[in-house]
Scaffold this motif. Sequence first.
Motif, PDB file in Angstrom:
ATOM      1  N   HIS A 178       0.810  -1.224   0.000  1.00 49.01           N
ATOM      2  CA  HIS A 178       0.000   0.000   0.000  1.00 49.01           C
ATOM      3  C   HIS A 178       0.842   1.273   0.000  1.00 49.01           C
ATOM      4  CE1 HIS A 178      -3.622  -2.331   0.781  1.00 49.01           C
ATOM      5  NE2 HIS A 178      -3.010  -2.924   1.777  1.00 49.01           N
ATOM      6  N   PHE A 179       2.085   1.170   0.400  1.00 47.46           N
ATOM      7  CA  PHE A 179       2.887   2.354   0.713  1.00 47.46           C
ATOM      8  C   PHE A 179       2.989   3.321  -0.469  1.00 47.46           C
ATOM      9  CE2 PHE A 179       6.478   5.009   1.566  1.00 47.46           C
ATOM     10  CZ  PHE A 179       6.485   5.179   2.928  1.00 47.46           C
ATOM     11  N   GLN A 180       3.445   2.834  -1.609  1.00 44.32           N
ATOM     12  CA  GLN A 180       3.693   3.738  -2.730  1.00 44.32           C
ATOM     13  C   GLN A 180       2.405   4.351  -3.253  1.00 44.32           C
ATOM     14  OE1 GLN A 180       6.581   4.924  -3.419  1.00 44.32           O
ATOM     15  NE2 GLN A 180       7.520   3.541  -1.924  1.00 44.32           N
ATOM     16  N   ASN A 181       1.318   3.591  -3.245  1.00 53.17           N
ATOM     17  CA  ASN A 181       0.039   4.166  -3.643  1.00 53.17           C
ATOM     18  C   ASN A 181      -0.326   5.345  -2.757  1.00 53.17           C
ATOM     19  OD1 ASN A 181      -2.797   4.062  -4.920  1.00 53.17           O
ATOM     20  ND2 ASN A 181      -3.213   3.834  -2.731  1.00 53.17           N
ATOM     21  N   ASN A 182      -0.151   5.185  -1.452  1.00 50.27           N
ATOM     22  CA  ASN A 182      -0.552   6.231  -0.508  1.00 50.27           C
ATOM     23  C   ASN A 182       0.380   7.437  -0.541  1.00 50.27           C
ATOM     24  OD1 ASN A 182      -2.675   4.583   0.232  1.00 50.27           O
ATOM     25  ND2 ASN A 182      -1.580   3.676   1.958  1.00 50.27           N
ATOM     26  N   MET A 183       1.580   7.236  -1.056  1.00 50.82           N
ATOM     27  CA  MET A 183       2.510   8.357  -1.173  1.00 50.82           C
ATOM     28  C   MET A 183       2.026   9.397  -2.179  1.00 50.82           C
ATOM     29  SD  MET A 183       5.157   8.591   0.784  1.00 50.82           S
ATOM     30  CE  MET A 183       6.247   9.652  -0.186  1.00 50.82           C
ATOM     31  N   SER A 184       1.111   9.013  -3.076  1.00 51.36           N
ATOM     32  CA  SER A 184       0.641   9.985  -4.072  1.00 51.36           C
ATOM     33  C   SER A 184      -0.059  11.165  -3.410  1.00 51.36           C
ATOM     34  CB  SER A 184      -0.287   9.304  -5.079  1.00 51.36           C
ATOM     35  OG  SER A 184      -1.430   8.764  -4.425  1.00 51.36           O
ATOM     36  N   LEU A 185      -0.801  10.917  -2.326  1.00 56.02           N
ATOM     37  CA  LEU A 185      -1.421  12.016  -1.586  1.00 56.02           C
ATOM     38  C   LEU A 185      -0.351  12.872  -0.926  1.00 56.02           C
ATOM     39  CD1 LEU A 185      -3.743  13.600  -0.361  1.00 56.02           C
ATOM     40  CD2 LEU A 185      -3.931  11.856   1.437  1.00 56.02           C
ATOM     41  N   VAL A 186       0.666  12.236  -0.375  1.00 60.80           N
ATOM     42  CA  VAL A 186       1.755  12.985   0.267  1.00 60.80           C
ATOM     43  C   VAL A 186       2.401  13.940  -0.730  1.00 60.80           C
ATOM     44  CG1 VAL A 186       3.968  12.802   1.457  1.00 60.80           C
ATOM     45  CG2 VAL A 186       2.163  11.128   1.921  1.00 60.80           C
ATOM     46  N   HIS A 187       2.627  13.466  -1.950  1.00 59.32           N
ATOM     47  CA  HIS A 187       3.263  14.319  -2.961  1.00 59.32           C
ATOM     48  C   HIS A 187       2.395  15.546  -3.258  1.00 59.32           C
ATOM     49  CE1 HIS A 187       5.482  10.482  -4.429  1.00 59.32           C
ATOM     50  NE2 HIS A 187       6.142  11.087  -3.464  1.00 59.32           N
ATOM     51  N   ASP A 188       1.084  15.359  -3.323  1.00 55.98           N
ATOM     52  CA  ASP A 188       0.202  16.499  -3.546  1.00 55.98           C
ATOM     53  C   ASP A 188       0.256  17.478  -2.382  1.00 55.98           C
ATOM     54  OD1 ASP A 188      -0.675  15.928  -6.069  1.00 55.98           O
ATOM     55  OD2 ASP A 188      -2.695  15.320  -5.504  1.00 55.98           O
ATOM     56  N   LEU A 189       0.271  16.953  -1.150  1.00 53.66           N
ATOM     57  CA  LEU A 189       0.339  17.814   0.031  1.00 53.66           C
ATOM     58  C   LEU A 189       1.664  18.565   0.093  1.00 53.66           C
ATOM     59  CD1 LEU A 189      -1.270  15.382   2.643  1.00 53.66           C
ATOM     60  CD2 LEU A 189      -2.347  17.369   1.568  1.00 53.66           C
ATOM     61  N   GLN A 190       2.736  17.921  -0.327  1.00 53.31           N
ATOM     62  CA  GLN A 190       4.038  18.591  -0.358  1.00 53.31           C
ATOM     63  C   GLN A 190       4.020  19.766  -1.334  1.00 53.31           C
ATOM     64  OE1 GLN A 190       6.373  15.056  -1.248  1.00 53.31           O
ATOM     65  NE2 GLN A 190       7.273  15.048   0.811  1.00 53.31           N
ATOM     66  N   ARG A 191       3.366  19.577  -2.461  1.00 55.16           N
ATOM     67  CA  ARG A 191       3.269  20.664  -3.437  1.00 55.16           C
ATOM     68  C   ARG A 191       2.488  21.843  -2.860  1.00 55.16           C
ATOM     69  NH1 ARG A 191      -0.870  21.895  -6.164  1.00 55.16           N
ATOM     70  NH2 ARG A 191      -1.855  19.839  -5.882  1.00 55.16           N
ATOM     71  N   ILE A 192       1.366  21.551  -2.202  1.00 55.73           N
ATOM     72  CA  ILE A 192       0.534  22.618  -1.636  1.00 55.73           C
ATOM     73  C   ILE A 192       1.300  23.363  -0.534  1.00 55.73           C
ATOM     74  CG2 ILE A 192      -1.587  23.108  -0.356  1.00 55.73           C
ATOM     75  CD1 ILE A 192      -2.784  20.588  -1.734  1.00 55.73           C
ATOM     76  N   SER A 193       1.983  22.617   0.308  1.00 49.92           N
ATOM     77  CA  SER A 193       2.695  23.265   1.421  1.00 49.92           C
ATOM     78  C   SER A 193       3.868  24.100   0.930  1.00 49.92           C
ATOM     79  CB  SER A 193       3.174  22.216   2.434  1.00 49.92           C
ATOM     80  OG  SER A 193       4.057  21.284   1.840  1.00 49.92           O
ATOM     81  N   SER A 194       4.561  23.634  -0.092  1.00 46.44           N
ATOM     82  CA  SER A 194       5.714  24.402  -0.588  1.00 46.44           C
ATOM     83  C   SER A 194       5.294  25.703  -1.257  1.00 46.44           C
ATOM     84  CB  SER A 194       6.535  23.551  -1.559  1.00 46.44           C
ATOM     85  OG  SER A 194       5.780  23.249  -2.728  1.00 46.44           O
ATOM     86  N   ASN A 195       4.060  25.741  -1.769  1.00 46.19           N
ATOM     87  CA  ASN A 195       3.551  26.955  -2.428  1.00 46.19           C
ATOM     88  C   ASN A 195       2.743  27.844  -1.491  1.00 46.19           C
ATOM     89  OD1 ASN A 195       4.624  26.207  -4.933  1.00 46.19           O
ATOM     90  ND2 ASN A 195       2.806  25.001  -5.465  1.00 46.19           N
ATOM     91  N   PHE A 196       2.659  27.460  -0.223  1.00 53.92           N
ATOM     92  CA  PHE A 196       1.813  28.177   0.725  1.00 53.92           C
ATOM     93  C   PHE A 196       2.331  29.596   0.962  1.00 53.92           C
ATOM     94  CE2 PHE A 196       0.495  29.582   4.906  1.00 53.92           C
ATOM     95  CZ  PHE A 196      -0.830  29.187   4.979  1.00 53.92           C
ATOM     96  N   LYS A 197       1.407  30.538   1.011  1.00 55.07           N
ATOM     97  CA  LYS A 197       1.773  31.924   1.301  1.00 55.07           C
ATOM     98  C   LYS A 197       0.685  32.561   2.167  1.00 55.07           C
ATOM     99  CE  LYS A 197       4.430  32.853  -2.913  1.00 55.07           C
ATOM    100  NZ  LYS A 197       4.585  33.738  -4.105  1.00 55.07           N
ATOM    101  N   ASN A 198       1.114  33.326   3.158  1.00 52.72           N
ATOM    102  CA  ASN A 198       0.228  34.262   3.843  1.00 52.72           C
ATOM    103  C   ASN A 198       1.086  35.422   4.320  1.00 52.72           C
ATOM    104  OD1 ASN A 198       1.441  33.576   6.277  1.00 52.72           O
ATOM    105  ND2 ASN A 198      -0.308  32.459   7.093  1.00 52.72           N
ATOM    106  N   ASP A 199       0.584  36.239   5.197  1.00 51.95           N
ATOM    107  CA  ASP A 199       1.297  37.466   5.567  1.00 51.95           C
ATOM    108  C   ASP A 199       2.690  37.193   6.123  1.00 51.95           C
ATOM    109  OD1 ASP A 199      -0.882  38.857   4.760  1.00 51.95           O
ATOM    110  OD2 ASP A 199      -1.660  39.255   6.775  1.00 51.95           O
ATOM    111  N   ASN A 200       2.854  36.057   6.818  1.00 49.19           N
ATOM    112  CA  ASN A 200       4.133  35.796   7.476  1.00 49.19           C
ATOM    113  C   ASN A 200       4.880  34.605   6.902  1.00 49.19           C
ATOM    114  OD1 ASN A 200       3.789  37.856   9.342  1.00 49.19           O
ATOM    115  ND2 ASN A 200       2.560  36.566  10.691  1.00 49.19           N
TER     116      ASN A 200
END
Length: 357
Positions: free
Chosen positions: A254-276
């Motif tokens: 199951h591991f590699q299949n479930n890593m696909s969500l992790v990769h998406d979350l990593q993309r979102i977090s790396s692009n995250f922006k707010n005031d600080n």
Amino acid sequence: MATTTGKVYNSIKLGGTATDVSVARISHGLMAMTWTPYPVPDEICFESIKTGVDALPGGVKAFLNTGDFYAYDWGTANLEMLSRFFAKYPEYADKIFLSVKGGVNPTTHKPDGSLEYLRTSVERSIKTLGPLKKIDLFEPARLDGSLGIEKIMQNLVVLLKEGKFDHIGLSECNADTLRKANNVYPVTAAEIEISPFEYGENQKKVIATAKELNISIAAYSPLGHGFLTGQIKSPADLPKGDIRSHLTRFQESHFQNNMSLVHDLQRISSNFKNDNRDGGITTAQLCIAWVASLGPKTIIPLAGSSKKERTVENLMAGDLVPLSEEVMKEVGEAIGRNRITGDRYHGETEEQMGLWQ
């Protein structure tokens, strides 16, 4: 907003009978410190706890979660560690809101909600903790299916009125059970699993019921037992004897299949922006803040950590709450397009494990 000063300021009021208590927006789970064949040394545990407390402003308590069976042998090692902590740092006792799970027989590993066993569990915890710290909240770790929730609550109320703890919590309950329990006596917190791995109808119903009844939710495993941080690249990265090696989602099938969500979350977090935070945030902080933002006045993510750096990282996610609608939508879409395989634990059904009762 998030800070970069090492201080966190976002707090939340507890529910139930603890509405006068302000705690950190993110709570601190201690299980991994001792539920391992190689317990974390005291000095590292102590620094993790102290750093979390020291990061908070005055009047806000650190919410710590422990259990009377948090040990590789189902013993009281976690409470023993806390006893040594309070003996060394007694001034921290009043700065901590301590939640203790119990009511599970360490021999059979089955829940026992009888008054006799709950008394045994609570008194064992009190004795192990020592005289410097009282139990703020006690919760059965699993509900005893042989007893109705009304009877379990009546038993807990007896012990509360005897002064053994101040507030009542539940763990792994469904929405109907939570409502029935609260009709007997106000429930302060319900501990359930919520993460990008685990956000289904049961979670949504409990969140809605808790909001209606002013009950806090301690959302455990917001990082999917560490899977969602992205720091574990394969099952081989788990240390020898790590209990996660027995969880189905960490196994090769199951591991590699479930890593696909992790990769998406990593993309979102790396692009995250707010005031600080123009420089992005960690994937762990994204997941924790997303869980909290599902119920900004109700949900308190319960993130485990053994190291002081991780404790502060987790706490600082609280200052991102609530996330913007745009980020919440992005995470929701990532969850929707990535089908997670493997169950929550070891291949048993939730009914077999006494979950969502």
